[in-house]
Design a protein around this motif. Structure first.
Motif, PDB file in Angstrom:
ATOM      1  N   GLY A  77     125.539  69.031 -50.668  1.00 43.69           N
ATOM      2  CA  GLY A  77     124.405  69.894 -50.962  1.00 43.69           C
ATOM      3  C   GLY A  77     123.212  69.682 -50.053  1.00 43.69           C
ATOM      4  N   ASP A  78     123.174  68.533 -49.371  1.00 45.64           N
ATOM      5  CA  ASP A  78     122.080  68.261 -48.438  1.00 45.64           C
ATOM      6  C   ASP A  78     122.235  69.029 -47.128  1.00 45.64           C
ATOM      7  OD1 ASP A  78     120.851  66.443 -50.169  1.00 45.64           O
ATOM      8  OD2 ASP A  78     122.054  64.769 -49.401  1.00 45.64           O
ATOM      9  N   VAL A  79     123.448  69.472 -46.834  1.00 42.12           N
ATOM     10  CA  VAL A  79     123.712  70.164 -45.571  1.00 42.12           C
ATOM     11  C   VAL A  79     123.174  71.586 -45.659  1.00 42.12           C
ATOM     12  CG1 VAL A  79     125.493  70.994 -43.987  1.00 42.12           C
ATOM     13  CG2 VAL A  79     125.748  68.766 -45.107  1.00 42.12           C
ATOM     14  N   LYS A  80     122.245  71.900 -44.762  1.00 45.23           N
ATOM     15  CA  LYS A  80     121.636  73.231 -44.759  1.00 45.23           C
ATOM     16  C   LYS A  80     122.119  74.103 -43.605  1.00 45.23           C
ATOM     17  CE  LYS A  80     118.777  72.242 -48.218  1.00 45.23           C
ATOM     18  NZ  LYS A  80     119.013  70.791 -48.373  1.00 45.23           N
ATOM     19  N   THR A  81     122.642  73.469 -42.555  1.00 40.67           N
ATOM     20  CA  THR A  81     123.006  74.208 -41.344  1.00 40.67           C
ATOM     21  C   THR A  81     124.350  73.730 -40.817  1.00 40.67           C
ATOM     22  OG1 THR A  81     120.652  74.332 -40.773  1.00 40.67           O
ATOM     23  CG2 THR A  81     122.237  74.905 -39.048  1.00 40.67           C
ATOM     24  N   ILE A  82     125.281  74.668 -40.640  1.00 39.17           N
ATOM     25  CA  ILE A  82     126.597  74.364 -40.078  1.00 39.17           C
ATOM     26  C   ILE A  82     126.815  75.251 -38.855  1.00 39.17           C
ATOM     27  CG2 ILE A  82     129.090  74.412 -40.457  1.00 39.17           C
ATOM     28  CD1 ILE A  82     128.517  74.001 -43.450  1.00 39.17           C
ATOM     29  N   LEU A  83     127.098  74.624 -37.724  1.00 39.49           N
ATOM     30  CA  LEU A  83     127.436  75.347 -36.505  1.00 39.49           C
ATOM     31  C   LEU A  83     128.912  75.123 -36.204  1.00 39.49           C
ATOM     32  CD1 LEU A  83     124.367  75.562 -36.327  1.00 39.49           C
ATOM     33  CD2 LEU A  83     124.527  75.018 -33.885  1.00 39.49           C
ATOM     34  N   ALA A 109     137.172  81.834 -46.438  1.00 33.62           N
ATOM     35  CA  ALA A 109     136.194  80.758 -46.252  1.00 33.62           C
ATOM     36  C   ALA A 109     134.808  81.321 -45.960  1.00 33.62           C
ATOM     37  CB  ALA A 109     136.642  79.833 -45.125  1.00 33.62           C
ATOM     38  N   LEU A 110     134.717  82.288 -45.064  1.00 37.20           N
ATOM     39  CA  LEU A 110     133.417  82.858 -44.723  1.00 37.20           C
ATOM     40  C   LEU A 110     132.828  83.640 -45.884  1.00 37.20           C
ATOM     41  CD1 LEU A 110     133.993  84.037 -41.032  1.00 37.20           C
ATOM     42  CD2 LEU A 110     132.926  81.923 -41.836  1.00 37.20           C
ATOM     43  N   ALA A 111     133.697  84.239 -46.699  1.00 39.91           N
ATOM     44  CA  ALA A 111     133.221  85.013 -47.849  1.00 39.91           C
ATOM     45  C   ALA A 111     132.477  84.142 -48.860  1.00 39.91           C
ATOM     46  CB  ALA A 111     134.389  85.720 -48.524  1.00 39.91           C
ATOM     47  N   GLN A 112     132.798  82.855 -48.885  1.00 39.78           N
ATOM     48  CA  GLN A 112     132.107  81.955 -49.820  1.00 39.78           C
ATOM     49  C   GLN A 112     130.654  81.724 -49.410  1.00 39.78           C
ATOM     50  OE1 GLN A 112     134.115  81.526 -52.479  1.00 39.78           O
ATOM     51  NE2 GLN A 112     135.445  82.698 -51.089  1.00 39.78           N
ATOM     52  N   TYR A 113     130.309  82.161 -48.208  1.00 34.83           N
ATOM     53  CA  TYR A 113     128.946  82.011 -47.711  1.00 34.83           C
ATOM     54  C   TYR A 113     128.320  83.383 -47.459  1.00 34.83           C
ATOM     55  CZ  TYR A 113     130.315  77.154 -47.183  1.00 34.83           C
ATOM     56  OH  TYR A 113     130.747  75.872 -47.444  1.00 34.83           O
ATOM     57  N   ALA A 114     128.710  84.352 -48.260  1.00 37.68           N
ATOM     58  CA  ALA A 114     128.225  85.721 -48.103  1.00 37.68           C
ATOM     59  C   ALA A 114     126.703  85.750 -48.043  1.00 37.68           C
ATOM     60  CB  ALA A 114     128.721  86.581 -49.262  1.00 37.68           C
ATOM     61  N   GLY A 115     126.189  86.448 -47.037  1.00 44.68           N
ATOM     62  CA  GLY A 115     124.749  86.516 -46.839  1.00 44.68           C
ATOM     63  C   GLY A 115     124.179  85.342 -46.090  1.00 44.68           C
ATOM     64  N   ARG A 116     125.019  84.343 -45.820  1.00 44.44           N
ATOM     65  CA  ARG A 116     124.552  83.131 -45.131  1.00 44.44           C
ATOM     66  C   ARG A 116     125.366  82.847 -43.876  1.00 44.44           C
ATOM     67  NH1 ARG A 116     125.258  78.548 -48.935  1.00 44.44           N
ATOM     68  NH2 ARG A 116     126.663  79.854 -50.148  1.00 44.44           N
ATOM     69  N   VAL A 117     126.155  83.836 -43.423  1.00 46.35           N
ATOM     70  CA  VAL A 117     126.914  83.690 -42.184  1.00 46.35           C
ATOM     71  C   VAL A 117     126.172  84.443 -41.083  1.00 46.35           C
ATOM     72  CG1 VAL A 117     129.091  84.112 -41.000  1.00 46.35           C
ATOM     73  CG2 VAL A 117     129.098  83.492 -43.432  1.00 46.35           C
ATOM     74  N   HIS A 118     125.856  83.730 -40.019  1.00 48.67           N
ATOM     75  CA  HIS A 118     125.071  84.299 -38.930  1.00 48.67           C
ATOM     76  C   HIS A 118     125.870  84.231 -37.629  1.00 48.67           C
ATOM     77  CE1 HIS A 118     121.627  84.127 -41.661  1.00 48.67           C
ATOM     78  NE2 HIS A 118     122.022  82.898 -41.948  1.00 48.67           N
ATOM     79  N   ALA A 146     124.306  75.676 -47.556  1.00 46.14           N
ATOM     80  CA  ALA A 146     124.351  75.775 -46.097  1.00 46.14           C
ATOM     81  C   ALA A 146     124.439  77.208 -45.601  1.00 46.14           C
ATOM     82  CB  ALA A 146     125.530  74.976 -45.560  1.00 46.14           C
ATOM     83  N   ALA A 147     123.798  77.434 -44.474  1.00 48.91           N
ATOM     84  CA  ALA A 147     124.007  78.644 -43.684  1.00 48.91           C
ATOM     85  C   ALA A 147     125.014  78.295 -42.595  1.00 48.91           C
ATOM     86  CB  ALA A 147     122.697  79.119 -43.061  1.00 48.91           C
ATOM     87  N   VAL A 148     125.900  79.232 -42.274  1.00 46.03           N
ATOM     88  CA  VAL A 148     126.982  78.996 -41.316  1.00 46.03           C
ATOM     89  C   VAL A 148     126.773  79.887 -40.092  1.00 46.03           C
ATOM     90  CG1 VAL A 148     129.476  79.122 -40.937  1.00 46.03           C
ATOM     91  CG2 VAL A 148     128.584  78.413 -43.173  1.00 46.03           C
TER      92      VAL A 148
END
Length: 266
Positions: free
Chosen positions: A96-102, A150-159, A126-128
């Protein structure tokens, strides 16, 4: 100067490599395997025997947590086994501490850790970030259901971003396509401190450093992958930039120098 603080217990490893300044990296160990040399392309039997007399190679899966300009960034997430999240916990962080994933690219051992055992987001806050060409290849062209899920689990947070973009303060995406169509590496700069996060620009340093023309079976475009490896390695050597790779033997970092038609670490 790079200093390594490594712990090794039954091949479950965690390393902190600190640069004297405001950039530091934690190497997160996911998995080790021993594939045979049949996956190498562009190496003959004599060359394979020279570098791997028993026919077996060491394959690692690593991820890196880097703090740069006050922001912690997770580069890749390993396999969908939750080990990277566990490694983070060893280092005093939670998922939960991870905010940014590249992400360097969308092979399973790089994006798989995005989801937990229940198939939900393993990093809920996290945003991905993924390259536009890479997402288009796996989602639009290949319609890979695992990537899509996998990407769908971050809907709205995939850039999405393009090579050449400054993805984060101090982090620039470099075009290293070849291994996959949208594969990128990341150049990190913080003052005079630099680091190249390679992704899958190299898999087996023992042979691909002296013989950079050797590709692997899972390179989508082997010739282009080889060209990218030589171009980036030349850049790293010329500018004395340390490199970090997800399949380099633990702790996953090297300093390179040019030697003949290849390279060596020092």
């Amino acid at each position: 100067m790079i200093k390594f603080f490594a712990a090794l217990l039954f091949c479950v490893c965690t390393s902190v490599s600190a640069w004297a300044g405001n950039m530091e990296t934690v190497t997160l160990f996911d998995k080790q395997s021993h594939p045979d040399t049949s996956i190498l392309m562009g190496a003959d039997a004599e060359q394979k025997a020279k570098y791997f007399p028993d026919g077996k190679m060491e394959g690692n899966v690593l991820a890196f947590l880097v703090k740069i300009k006050g922001r912690e960034i997770l580069f890749d997430t390993g396999l969908p086994d939750g080990r990277i999240a566990a490694e983070l916990k060893k280092n005093g962080r939670t998922a939960g501490d991870v905010k940014t994933i590249l992400l360097t690219h969308l092979h399973r051992d790089h994006y798989g850790g995005l989801v937990d055992a229940s198939g939900k987001a393993a990093f809920p806050n996290a945003a991905v970030y993924v390259s536009r060409a890479e997402r288009a290849y796996w989602v639009d062209e290949k319609k890979d259901v695992n990537v899509i899920h996998a990407l769908a689990q971050y809907a709205g947070r995939v850039h999405e971003f393009n090579p050449g973009d400054k993805v984060m303060p101090g982090v620039k995406a470099l075009d290293t396509s070849g291994h996959t169509p949208g594969h990128v590496s990341f150049l990190l700069k913080n003052g005079r401190e630099t680091l190249l996060i390679l992704g899958d620009l190299i898999h087996f340093p023992r042979i691909q450093l002296p013989l950079p023309e050797v590709a692997v079976r899972y390179d989508v475009d082997p010739d282009k992958a080889v060209q990218a490896r030589k171009r980036i390695f030349d850049y790293a050597c010329e500018n004395k930039i340390p490199v970090a790779g997800m399949h380099i033997p633990f702790p996953g970092t090297l300093k390179l120098k040019k030697t003949g038609t290849g390279y060596e670490s020092y």
